[in-house]
Write a protein that holds these residues in place. Structure first.
Motif, PDB file in Angstrom:
ATOM      1  N   PRO A 144       0.709  -1.255  -0.058  1.00  0.00           N
ATOM      2  CA  PRO A 144      -0.028   0.029   0.167  1.00  0.00           C
ATOM      3  C   PRO A 144       0.866   1.385   0.046  1.00  0.00           C
ATOM      4  O   PRO A 144       1.829   1.518   0.814  1.00  0.00           O
ATOM      5  CB  PRO A 144      -1.087  -0.020   1.309  1.00  0.00           C
ATOM      6  N   VAL A 145       0.472   2.106  -0.898  1.00  0.00           N
ATOM      7  CA  VAL A 145       1.374   3.544  -1.023  1.00  0.00           C
ATOM      8  C   VAL A 145       0.174   4.667  -1.262  1.00  0.00           C
ATOM      9  O   VAL A 145      -0.446   4.559  -2.032  1.00  0.00           O
ATOM     10  CB  VAL A 145       2.225   3.645  -2.515  1.00  0.00           C
ATOM     11  N   GLY A 146       0.459   5.564  -0.259  1.00  0.00           N
ATOM     12  CA  GLY A 146      -0.453   6.649  -0.295  1.00  0.00           C
ATOM     13  C   GLY A 146       0.549   7.822  -1.040  1.00  0.00           C
ATOM     14  O   GLY A 146       1.790   8.044  -1.067  1.00  0.00           O
ATOM     15  N   ILE A 147       0.054   8.725  -1.848  1.00  0.00           N
ATOM     16  CA  ILE A 147       0.406   9.731  -2.705  1.00  0.00           C
ATOM     17  C   ILE A 147      -0.140  11.103  -1.993  1.00  0.00           C
ATOM     18  O   ILE A 147      -1.488  11.476  -2.322  1.00  0.00           O
ATOM     19  CB  ILE A 147       0.361   9.523  -4.036  1.00  0.00           C
ATOM     20  N   ASN A 148       0.914  11.803  -1.343  1.00  0.00           N
ATOM     21  CA  ASN A 148       0.492  13.060  -0.763  1.00  0.00           C
ATOM     22  C   ASN A 148       0.730  14.322  -1.742  1.00  0.00           C
ATOM     23  O   ASN A 148       1.904  14.402  -2.264  1.00  0.00           O
ATOM     24  CB  ASN A 148       1.613  13.458   0.522  1.00  0.00           C
ATOM     25  N   VAL A 149      -0.228  15.126  -1.989  1.00  0.00           N
ATOM     26  CA  VAL A 149      -0.115  15.899  -3.248  1.00  0.00           C
ATOM     27  C   VAL A 149      -0.285  17.405  -2.736  1.00  0.00           C
ATOM     28  O   VAL A 149      -1.063  17.657  -1.670  1.00  0.00           O
ATOM     29  CB  VAL A 149      -1.078  15.770  -4.119  1.00  0.00           C
ATOM     30  N   GLY A 150       0.389  18.456  -3.183  1.00  0.00           N
ATOM     31  CA  GLY A 150       0.302  20.011  -2.875  1.00  0.00           C
ATOM     32  C   GLY A 150       0.437  21.006  -4.111  1.00  0.00           C
ATOM     33  O   GLY A 150       1.093  20.256  -5.038  1.00  0.00           O
ATOM     34  N   LYS A 151       0.107  22.002  -3.859  1.00  0.00           N
ATOM     35  CA  LYS A 151       0.436  23.027  -4.953  1.00  0.00           C
ATOM     36  C   LYS A 151       2.065  23.510  -4.837  1.00  0.00           C
ATOM     37  O   LYS A 151       2.489  23.451  -3.765  1.00  0.00           O
ATOM     38  CB  LYS A 151      -0.533  24.169  -4.613  1.00  0.00           C
ATOM     39  N   ASN A 152       2.206  23.920  -6.110  1.00  0.00           N
ATOM     40  CA  ASN A 152       3.649  24.589  -6.211  1.00  0.00           C
ATOM     41  C   ASN A 152       3.481  25.991  -5.411  1.00  0.00           C
ATOM     42  O   ASN A 152       2.561  26.701  -5.171  1.00  0.00           O
ATOM     43  CB  ASN A 152       3.851  24.970  -7.550  1.00  0.00           C
ATOM     44  N   ARG A 172      -4.176   9.636 -11.129  1.00  0.00           N
ATOM     45  CA  ARG A 172      -5.465   8.717 -11.241  1.00  0.00           C
ATOM     46  C   ARG A 172      -5.497   7.302 -11.049  1.00  0.00           C
ATOM     47  O   ARG A 172      -6.347   6.636 -10.297  1.00  0.00           O
ATOM     48  CB  ARG A 172      -6.408   9.217 -12.309  1.00  0.00           C
ATOM     49  N   ASP A 173      -4.386   6.730 -11.540  1.00  0.00           N
ATOM     50  CA  ASP A 173      -4.275   5.324 -11.631  1.00  0.00           C
ATOM     51  C   ASP A 173      -3.164   4.643 -10.680  1.00  0.00           C
ATOM     52  O   ASP A 173      -2.757   3.476 -10.936  1.00  0.00           O
ATOM     53  CB  ASP A 173      -4.031   4.701 -13.184  1.00  0.00           C
ATOM     54  N   TYR A 174      -2.548   5.520  -9.826  1.00  0.00           N
ATOM     55  CA  TYR A 174      -1.471   5.151  -9.089  1.00  0.00           C
ATOM     56  C   TYR A 174      -1.533   5.305  -7.713  1.00  0.00           C
ATOM     57  O   TYR A 174      -2.568   5.799  -7.105  1.00  0.00           O
ATOM     58  CB  TYR A 174      -0.205   6.195  -9.456  1.00  0.00           C
ATOM     59  N   GLY A 175      -0.900   4.282  -6.995  1.00  0.00           N
ATOM     60  CA  GLY A 175      -0.976   4.288  -5.395  1.00  0.00           C
ATOM     61  C   GLY A 175      -2.235   3.559  -4.998  1.00  0.00           C
ATOM     62  O   GLY A 175      -3.214   3.265  -5.659  1.00  0.00           O
ATOM     63  N   THR A 176      -2.202   3.427  -3.478  1.00  0.00           N
ATOM     64  CA  THR A 176      -3.665   3.007  -2.952  1.00  0.00           C
ATOM     65  C   THR A 176      -4.561   4.315  -2.553  1.00  0.00           C
ATOM     66  O   THR A 176      -5.754   4.113  -2.738  1.00  0.00           O
ATOM     67  CB  THR A 176      -3.187   2.311  -1.658  1.00  0.00           C
ATOM     68  N   TYR A 177      -3.891   5.497  -2.143  1.00  0.00           N
ATOM     69  CA  TYR A 177      -4.899   6.297  -1.747  1.00  0.00           C
ATOM     70  C   TYR A 177      -4.147   7.744  -2.116  1.00  0.00           C
ATOM     71  O   TYR A 177      -2.930   8.008  -2.448  1.00  0.00           O
ATOM     72  CB  TYR A 177      -5.326   6.504  -0.329  1.00  0.00           C
ATOM     73  N   LEU A 178      -4.877   8.929  -2.315  1.00  0.00           N
ATOM     74  CA  LEU A 178      -4.312  10.278  -2.567  1.00  0.00           C
ATOM     75  C   LEU A 178      -4.547  11.089  -1.082  1.00  0.00           C
ATOM     76  O   LEU A 178      -5.814  10.842  -0.509  1.00  0.00           O
ATOM     77  CB  LEU A 178      -4.635  10.793  -3.639  1.00  0.00           C
ATOM     78  N   VAL A 179      -3.668  12.074  -0.946  1.00  0.00           N
ATOM     79  CA  VAL A 179      -3.671  12.788   0.298  1.00  0.00           C
ATOM     80  C   VAL A 179      -3.688  14.124  -0.242  1.00  0.00           C
ATOM     81  O   VAL A 179      -2.942  14.680  -0.782  1.00  0.00           O
ATOM     82  CB  VAL A 179      -2.934  12.640   1.250  1.00  0.00           C
ATOM     83  N   ILE A 180      -4.882  15.291   0.054  1.00  0.00           N
ATOM     84  CA  ILE A 180      -4.805  16.523  -0.203  1.00  0.00           C
ATOM     85  C   ILE A 180      -4.107  17.249   0.980  1.00  0.00           C
ATOM     86  O   ILE A 180      -4.543  17.303   2.023  1.00  0.00           O
ATOM     87  CB  ILE A 180      -6.106  16.960  -0.395  1.00  0.00           C
ATOM     88  N   ASN A 181      -2.936  17.732   0.730  1.00  0.00           N
ATOM     89  CA  ASN A 181      -2.062  18.571   1.677  1.00  0.00           C
ATOM     90  C   ASN A 181      -2.343  19.995   1.430  1.00  0.00           C
ATOM     91  O   ASN A 181      -1.831  20.479   0.461  1.00  0.00           O
ATOM     92  CB  ASN A 181      -0.528  18.080   1.644  1.00  0.00           C
TER      93      ASN A 181
END
Length: 355
Positions: A144-152, A172-181
């Motif tokens: 399981p891999v989460g992807i934490n994303v943020g703005k520049n 959209r097709d990667y990881g187990t979940y996405l995180v809005i930082n």
């Protein structure tokens, strides 16, 4: 690390600038999977895989509930090595649409007497394209891999939603979940996005782009009522979970703090726990919760689970104690939950509010 005591390695790394030490540790972690005897020895020593701890969440098996928090592996370079540190899952990033160098150095500091870290990194990373290439290579790596994303940093606040839209499309097709930082203190104006209108819009866009679970990560420096309201807004908007909390800008916690950046580690324990308690009381039976912030052993991890966390994360205290901490937490969770009469760790989730 299985061939010598972590304290020996730490004594060497702590002689270096913190960011240099992190870079060197990263080189070792990238190389580790290419040395099967060392890799397998570390997995055997630190990874706890027990039926009592396994959970099926979002359609994936988490073999233990202790994960590596975002910030350690900013570019997805160490995912294959993470099980050797004992973690049941990992969260990579924070990743931004475009590469950026982050804030000026020095920007990472050890608060050794406080067993804490202070960082003003500023989302330094190689960008979404690099991260996607790294994750593409993990397609058959069942972990399981989460992807934490943020703005520049240079994206104006009024255009921030476009950055998150780009990131949703990229992953959209990667990881187990996405995180809005939107809770890091090191990107100017980012925490201003912790408002109802932005949260509703970012989840609306995210849900229209990907079926991946999308979570919200919140800061510890807000009133409990405000945090609960924001989390409620996120859940109503389609959030698949809440991560609490990010680093703190409460510099009164120690006289050794800098006046910039975010503090994590032992100094954050009480603050993070108190806010998580308010969130757990309200949402333990409504969405999946992940607790992070100053978790220093099995007792603290178990407290967060009883407060509603299905998963917990560590980072700063790993630096001070090494992967033995991860093993100790997992083994301790089995002992503590069984002592309370639970047949599986999931039965302990939110138990504090079911009495």
């Amino acid at each position: 690390m299985s061939f010598f005591r972590y304290e020996t390695l730490k004594s060497l790394l702590f002689r270096l600038d913190p960011e240099t030490a992190h870079t060197l540790a990263g080189i070792g972690l990238r190389a580790l999977p290419w040395c099967p005897p060392a890799y397998e020895a570390m997995v055997d020593r630190y990874f706890v895989d027990h039926p009592f701890l396994r959970q099926n969440l979002w359609g994936r098996t988490f073999r233990n509930p202790v994960g590596l928090a975002a910030g350690f592996d900013k570019n997805g370079d160490f995912v294959r090595a993470t099980p050797a540190l004992g973690f049941g899952f990992t969260e990579v990033g924070t990743v931004t649409p475009r590469p950026q160098p982050g804030n000026p150095k020095p920007r990472l500091f050890r608060l050794v007497q406080d067993r804490s870290i202070q960082n003003a990194m500023g989302f330094n990373n190689k960008g979404a394209y690099h991260m996607a290439k790294r994750l593409r290579k993990l397609r058959f790596f069942d972990y399981p891999v989460g992807i934490n994303v943020g703005k520049n940093k240079n994206t104006p606040e009024r255009e921030a939603i476009r950055d998150y839209e780009t990131l949703f499309k990229t992953f959209r097709d990667y990881g187990t979940y996405l995180v809005i930082n939107i809770s890091s203190p090191n990107t100017p104006g980012l925490r201003d996005l912790q408002n109802e209108a932005f949260i509703r819009e970012v989840f609306r866009i995210g849900r229209s782009i990907t079926d991946k679970p999308i979570l919200l990560k919140i800061a510890p420096d807000m009133e409990a009522a405000q945090a609960v309201d924001l989390c409620g807004t996120a859940v109503e908007a389609g959030a698949a979970g809440i991560i609490a909390t990010n680093t703190t800008v409460d510099y009164t916690l120690t006289p050794r703090a800098k006046d910039f950046g975010g503090i994590s580690g032992a100094l954050l324990t009480e603050k993070s726990r108190e806010l998580f308690a308010a969130i757990g009381r309200e949402f333990h039976d409504k969405t999946l919760l992940i607790s992070v912030g100053g978790i220093d052993g099995p007792e603290e991890a178990y407290r967060r689970i009883r407060m509603g966390a299905s998963l917990v994360q560590i980072y700063s205290l790993l630096i001070y104690e090494g992967p033995a901490l991860v093993r100790r937490i997992n083994e301790g969770l089995i002992r503590l939950a069984r002592a309370d009469g639970f047949a599986h760790i999931s039965e302990a989730v939110g138990a504090e509010w079911k009495i």
